[in-house]
Design a protein around this motif. Sequence first.
Motif, PDB file in Angstrom:
ATOM      1  N   GLY A  27       0.849  -1.192   0.000  1.00  0.00           N
ATOM      2  CA  GLY A  27       0.000   0.000   0.000  1.00  0.00           C
ATOM      3  C   GLY A  27       0.879   1.235   0.000  1.00  0.00           C
ATOM      4  O   GLY A  27       1.024   1.926  -1.003  1.00  0.00           O
ATOM      5  N   SER A  28       1.513   1.493   1.140  1.00  0.00           N
ATOM      6  CA  SER A  28       2.469   2.599   1.246  1.00  0.00           C
ATOM      7  C   SER A  28       3.608   2.157   2.162  1.00  0.00           C
ATOM      8  O   SER A  28       3.358   1.575   3.233  1.00  0.00           O
ATOM      9  N   THR A  29       4.820   2.455   1.765  1.00  0.00           N
ATOM     10  CA  THR A  29       5.966   2.104   2.628  1.00  0.00           C
ATOM     11  C   THR A  29       5.904   2.908   3.933  1.00  0.00           C
ATOM     12  O   THR A  29       6.473   2.486   4.943  1.00  0.00           O
ATOM     13  N   MET A  30       5.195   4.050   3.931  1.00  0.00           N
ATOM     14  CA  MET A  30       5.071   4.849   5.155  1.00  0.00           C
ATOM     15  C   MET A  30       4.321   4.037   6.214  1.00  0.00           C
ATOM     16  O   MET A  30       4.725   3.985   7.381  1.00  0.00           O
ATOM     17  N   GLU A  53       6.332  -1.146  -6.098  1.00  0.00           N
ATOM     18  CA  GLU A  53       5.107  -0.436  -6.462  1.00  0.00           C
ATOM     19  C   GLU A  53       4.283  -0.172  -5.208  1.00  0.00           C
ATOM     20  O   GLU A  53       4.255  -1.009  -4.305  1.00  0.00           O
ATOM     21  N   GLN A  54       3.637   0.978  -5.176  1.00  0.00           N
ATOM     22  CA  GLN A  54       2.721   1.293  -4.074  1.00  0.00           C
ATOM     23  C   GLN A  54       1.316   1.471  -4.644  1.00  0.00           C
ATOM     24  O   GLN A  54       1.130   2.132  -5.662  1.00  0.00           O
ATOM     25  N   THR A  55       0.333   0.879  -3.960  1.00  0.00           N
ATOM     26  CA  THR A  55      -1.047   1.041  -4.429  1.00  0.00           C
ATOM     27  C   THR A  55      -1.736   2.202  -3.714  1.00  0.00           C
ATOM     28  O   THR A  55      -2.802   2.645  -4.115  1.00  0.00           O
ATOM     29  N   ALA A  56      -1.144   2.681  -2.640  1.00  0.00           N
ATOM     30  CA  ALA A  56      -1.723   3.822  -1.903  1.00  0.00           C
ATOM     31  C   ALA A  56      -0.601   4.751  -1.443  1.00  0.00           C
ATOM     32  O   ALA A  56      -0.609   5.220  -0.298  1.00  0.00           O
ATOM     33  N   GLY A  57       0.339   5.030  -2.348  1.00  0.00           N
ATOM     34  CA  GLY A  57       1.441   5.929  -2.007  1.00  0.00           C
ATOM     35  C   GLY A  57       0.905   7.330  -1.769  1.00  0.00           C
ATOM     36  O   GLY A  57      -0.061   7.745  -2.403  1.00  0.00           O
ATOM     37  N   ARG A  58       1.521   8.043  -0.863  1.00  0.00           N
ATOM     38  CA  ARG A  58       1.047   9.405  -0.596  1.00  0.00           C
ATOM     39  C   ARG A  58       2.205  10.392  -0.548  1.00  0.00           C
ATOM     40  O   ARG A  58       3.334  10.040  -0.223  1.00  0.00           O
ATOM     41  N   GLY A  59       1.845  11.645  -0.893  1.00  0.00           N
ATOM     42  CA  GLY A  59       2.817  12.720  -0.819  1.00  0.00           C
ATOM     43  C   GLY A  59       2.431  13.685   0.281  1.00  0.00           C
ATOM     44  O   GLY A  59       1.599  13.366   1.140  1.00  0.00           O
ATOM     45  N   ARG A  60       3.017  14.871   0.244  1.00  0.00           N
ATOM     46  CA  ARG A  60       2.681  15.885   1.249  1.00  0.00           C
ATOM     47  C   ARG A  60       1.228  16.307   1.070  1.00  0.00           C
ATOM     48  O   ARG A  60       0.652  16.146   0.002  1.00  0.00           O
ATOM     49  N   LEU A  73      12.321   4.876  -7.241  1.00  0.00           N
ATOM     50  CA  LEU A  73      12.780   4.346  -5.952  1.00  0.00           C
ATOM     51  C   LEU A  73      11.790   4.848  -4.918  1.00  0.00           C
ATOM     52  O   LEU A  73      11.622   6.060  -4.748  1.00  0.00           O
ATOM     53  N   LEU A  74      11.096   3.921  -4.271  1.00  0.00           N
ATOM     54  CA  LEU A  74      10.037   4.252  -3.313  1.00  0.00           C
ATOM     55  C   LEU A  74      10.407   3.612  -1.984  1.00  0.00           C
ATOM     56  O   LEU A  74      10.391   2.384  -1.868  1.00  0.00           O
ATOM     57  N   PHE A  75      10.805   4.411  -1.027  1.00  0.00           N
ATOM     58  CA  PHE A  75      11.198   3.810   0.249  1.00  0.00           C
ATOM     59  C   PHE A  75      10.922   4.734   1.426  1.00  0.00           C
ATOM     60  O   PHE A  75      10.759   5.940   1.268  1.00  0.00           O
ATOM     61  N   SER A  76      10.857   4.092   2.600  1.00  0.00           N
ATOM     62  CA  SER A  76      10.723   4.843   3.847  1.00  0.00           C
ATOM     63  C   SER A  76      11.762   4.334   4.827  1.00  0.00           C
ATOM     64  O   SER A  76      12.100   3.146   4.839  1.00  0.00           O
ATOM     65  N   LEU A  77      12.228   5.235   5.665  1.00  0.00           N
ATOM     66  CA  LEU A  77      13.137   4.865   6.743  1.00  0.00           C
ATOM     67  C   LEU A  77      12.385   4.988   8.051  1.00  0.00           C
ATOM     68  O   LEU A  77      11.786   6.035   8.326  1.00  0.00           O
ATOM     69  N   LEU A 146      10.571   8.600   7.392  1.00  0.00           N
ATOM     70  CA  LEU A 146      11.025   9.478   6.318  1.00  0.00           C
ATOM     71  C   LEU A 146      10.788   8.770   5.000  1.00  0.00           C
ATOM     72  O   LEU A 146      11.391   7.730   4.735  1.00  0.00           O
ATOM     73  N   GLY A 147       9.915   9.309   4.177  1.00  0.00           N
ATOM     74  CA  GLY A 147       9.614   8.660   2.900  1.00  0.00           C
ATOM     75  C   GLY A 147      10.261   9.400   1.743  1.00  0.00           C
ATOM     76  O   GLY A 147      10.291  10.630   1.721  1.00  0.00           O
ATOM     77  N   CYS A 148      10.759   8.636   0.778  1.00  0.00           N
ATOM     78  CA  CYS A 148      11.390   9.231  -0.406  1.00  0.00           C
ATOM     79  C   CYS A 148      10.834   8.573  -1.657  1.00  0.00           C
ATOM     80  O   CYS A 148      10.719   7.345  -1.728  1.00  0.00           O
ATOM     81  N   GLY A 149      10.521   9.395  -2.619  1.00  0.00           N
ATOM     82  CA  GLY A 149      10.138   8.875  -3.931  1.00  0.00           C
ATOM     83  C   GLY A 149      11.011   9.549  -4.975  1.00  0.00           C
ATOM     84  O   GLY A 149      10.988  10.779  -5.096  1.00  0.00           O
TER      85      GLY A 149
HETATM   86  C1  BTN Z   1       5.963  14.795  -1.862  1.00  0.00           C
HETATM   87  O1  BTN Z   1       6.756  15.347  -2.642  1.00  0.00           O
HETATM   88  O2  BTN Z   1       4.784  15.144  -1.773  1.00  0.00           O
HETATM   89  C2  BTN Z   1       6.484  13.654  -1.008  1.00  0.00           C
HETATM   90  C3  BTN Z   1       6.415  12.364  -1.763  1.00  0.00           C
HETATM   91  C4  BTN Z   1       6.855  11.172  -0.938  1.00  0.00           C
HETATM   92  C5  BTN Z   1       6.584   9.881  -1.680  1.00  0.00           C
HETATM   93  C6  BTN Z   1       7.221   8.707  -1.000  1.00  0.00           C
HETATM   94  S1  BTN Z   1       7.235   7.277  -2.027  1.00  0.00           S
HETATM   95  C7  BTN Z   1       7.770   6.303  -0.689  1.00  0.00           C
HETATM   96  C8  BTN Z   1       7.015   6.789   0.521  1.00  0.00           C
HETATM   97  N1  BTN Z   1       5.732   6.107   0.633  1.00  0.00           N
HETATM   98  C9  BTN Z   1       4.712   6.938   0.447  1.00  0.00           C
HETATM   99  O3  BTN Z   1       3.502   6.606   0.468  1.00  0.00           O
HETATM  100  N2  BTN Z   1       5.161   8.180   0.227  1.00  0.00           N
HETATM  101  C10 BTN Z   1       6.610   8.248   0.300  1.00  0.00           C
END
Ligand code: BTN
Length: 269
Positions: A27-30, A53-60, A73-77, A146-149
């Motif tokens: 869904g989301s690595t977060m 791949e993320q099916t529910a990735g999110r940004g800010r 590259l989709l990852f979270s620390l 900390l999430g990075c895409g």
């Molecule tokens: C942004 O610019 O809005 C932040 C984007 C962050 C995306 C990454 S992808 C890996 C991690 N998992 C998520 O669901 N979001 C962050």
Amino acid sequence: MFSPNEILNDLPISRLPRRVLSYTQIGSTMDAAREHLHSAGEDTLPMLVIAGEQTAGRGRQKRPWYAPPESALLFSLALRPSWMRPADASVLVWMTGVALCEGIQEQVGIEPRMKWPNDVLLQSKKIAGILLETSSGQDSLHYAVLGCGINVSASPPPETVRYPATHLTAVLNHEIDRLALLRAVLVRLDYWYSNLQDDMGSTRVTLFKTWHDKLETLGKHIQIQTASGMLEGVAEDVELSGALRLRDTGGGMHLISSGDIFGPPIHQS
Ligand code: BTN
């Protein structure tokens, strides 16, 4: 998706990451990182959660973040920096922005810049985004995710983004080794995180300066969406807290601690 062994094999790191969880799809690595933080022993942290791949990735601002499978590259620390005060959490964002810039530069030979507060740009277009989610007590951070895409071989359609985006393959006109790029970024994240943990005071200052010098936003005429509405003016500088100082078109000064810069156009003032 790369295996933990492929990611960590002979990687010159001292403490980040200690454990890797790698998923083909999630869904989301977060969310995965946060769930693991609830039960994770100290010996497994910092933990890297990465997905093809993320099916529910999110940004800010809770915006969706989608990338085609294996195109980014989709990852979270997952971190438990109990030695950090909640007010210092933005240092983690500077650290990540700087580490992404350094890792990308090492791999592709072009120096990325940053859009305040935490977008990585190549040729003035967004190439990577950073998302920080924290939980804190009065005096210290309980945890941070900390999430990075990083857009490697695809970028979101223009109608879905608020700022022009691109991907590394488009800029460089050749294929990018995603594993090598990830490893380069991790080495820089390890460097900065270890230094912060060992000497928060002086590393904070160095990181601030390094982040500040990468900010393409400074000196530019911008439009920015803030909690209290849209503002337009010149981004004069950032404070030591990380807040942006904006001189609006009427000459008024605004100190903005969080907001979204729109584009284009970003033109020289
Ligand atoms: C942004 O610019 O809005 C932040 C984007 C962050 C995306 C990454 S992808 C890996 C991690 N998992 C998520 O669901 N979001 C962050």
